[in-house]
Enzyme design. Sequence first.
Site, PDB file in Angstrom:
ATOM      1  N   GLU A  12       0.974  -1.270  -0.076  1.00  0.00           N
ATOM      2  CA  GLU A  12       0.107  -0.079  -0.015  1.00  0.00           C
ATOM      3  C   GLU A  12       0.837   1.239  -0.096  1.00  0.00           C
ATOM      4  O   GLU A  12       0.495   2.329  -0.433  1.00  0.00           O
ATOM      5  CB  GLU A  12      -1.030   0.030   1.200  1.00  0.00           C
ATOM      6  CG  GLU A  12      -1.863  -1.060   1.215  1.00  0.00           C
ATOM      7  CD  GLU A  12      -2.560  -1.303   2.592  1.00  0.00           C
ATOM      8  OE1 GLU A  12      -3.947  -1.204   2.548  1.00  0.00           O
ATOM      9  OE2 GLU A  12      -1.911  -1.936   3.250  1.00  0.00           O
ATOM     10  N   ASP A 198     -13.456  -6.875   1.429  1.00  0.00           N
ATOM     11  CA  ASP A 198     -14.031  -8.384   1.570  1.00  0.00           C
ATOM     12  C   ASP A 198     -15.354  -7.970   2.208  1.00  0.00           C
ATOM     13  O   ASP A 198     -15.796  -7.075   2.776  1.00  0.00           O
ATOM     14  CB  ASP A 198     -12.849  -9.140   1.827  1.00  0.00           C
ATOM     15  CG  ASP A 198     -12.695  -9.049   3.481  1.00  0.00           C
ATOM     16  OD1 ASP A 198     -13.336  -9.075   4.154  1.00  0.00           O
ATOM     17  OD2 ASP A 198     -11.257  -8.674   3.597  1.00  0.00           O
TER      18      ASP A 198
END
Length: 229
Positions: A12, A198
């Site tokens: 990230e 998710d």
Amino acid sequence: MKIALIVPMPEEAEFYYQHFHDREVKMFGCTKFEHFSVNENEIYLGLSGIGKVNAAMNLSNLLANVDIDLIIMTGSAGSLKSEIKKKDIIVVNSFAYHDAHNTAAGDYVEGQIPREPARFDLQSTERAQFIDFLKASGLNYKEGLVVTGDSFIASEAAKTAIKANFPEAVGVEMEGASFAQVAYHFNKPLIALRAISDNGDEDANESFEEFVKEAGQKAADLIISYLKR
């Protein structure tokens, strides 16, 4: 301003290097931060690590050594609401610990560490300015409580247990409440972004592995646009 920009993983962080140049590596205790100058702001880019202890340790190491004006944390989270979908951006308005159960220890509520706030509220002038930027840019986002714990949530049973104690929670992850607790004690404003990666169910591991880079890119683009403004 001196801005701490912290993400959980190297996957990230790498998206910022395309925009931040001439970096200088600084060590604070056992924690490495990369220092940049961006539009007259000093940026300290670092990794939180995964889990509550790593997050608290690494942010504390920075704040104990640098008088940071604003903390921005990004990363991913699992959804706890059917209306919160994969790729949605959550601008967190409060954090709690879903694995803190101390109601038998005194006048405490679920998610509360003894002698700490029941919820870590993130409302601040800086957060309000960021919300104004999102609105002016026409960017879609959602707000709400996100809960933190040291376990990766990957089953409906685990989600159900969390939702029983935190029916209002929109997401679940592994670092945010620790950041918020440290920021609270250092009296520093915190802007927390979570991209939904998710659904926190049996497919969470597969979804997370596929999505972590996409979530990181989306958050990085958003933060970089804000800093350029």
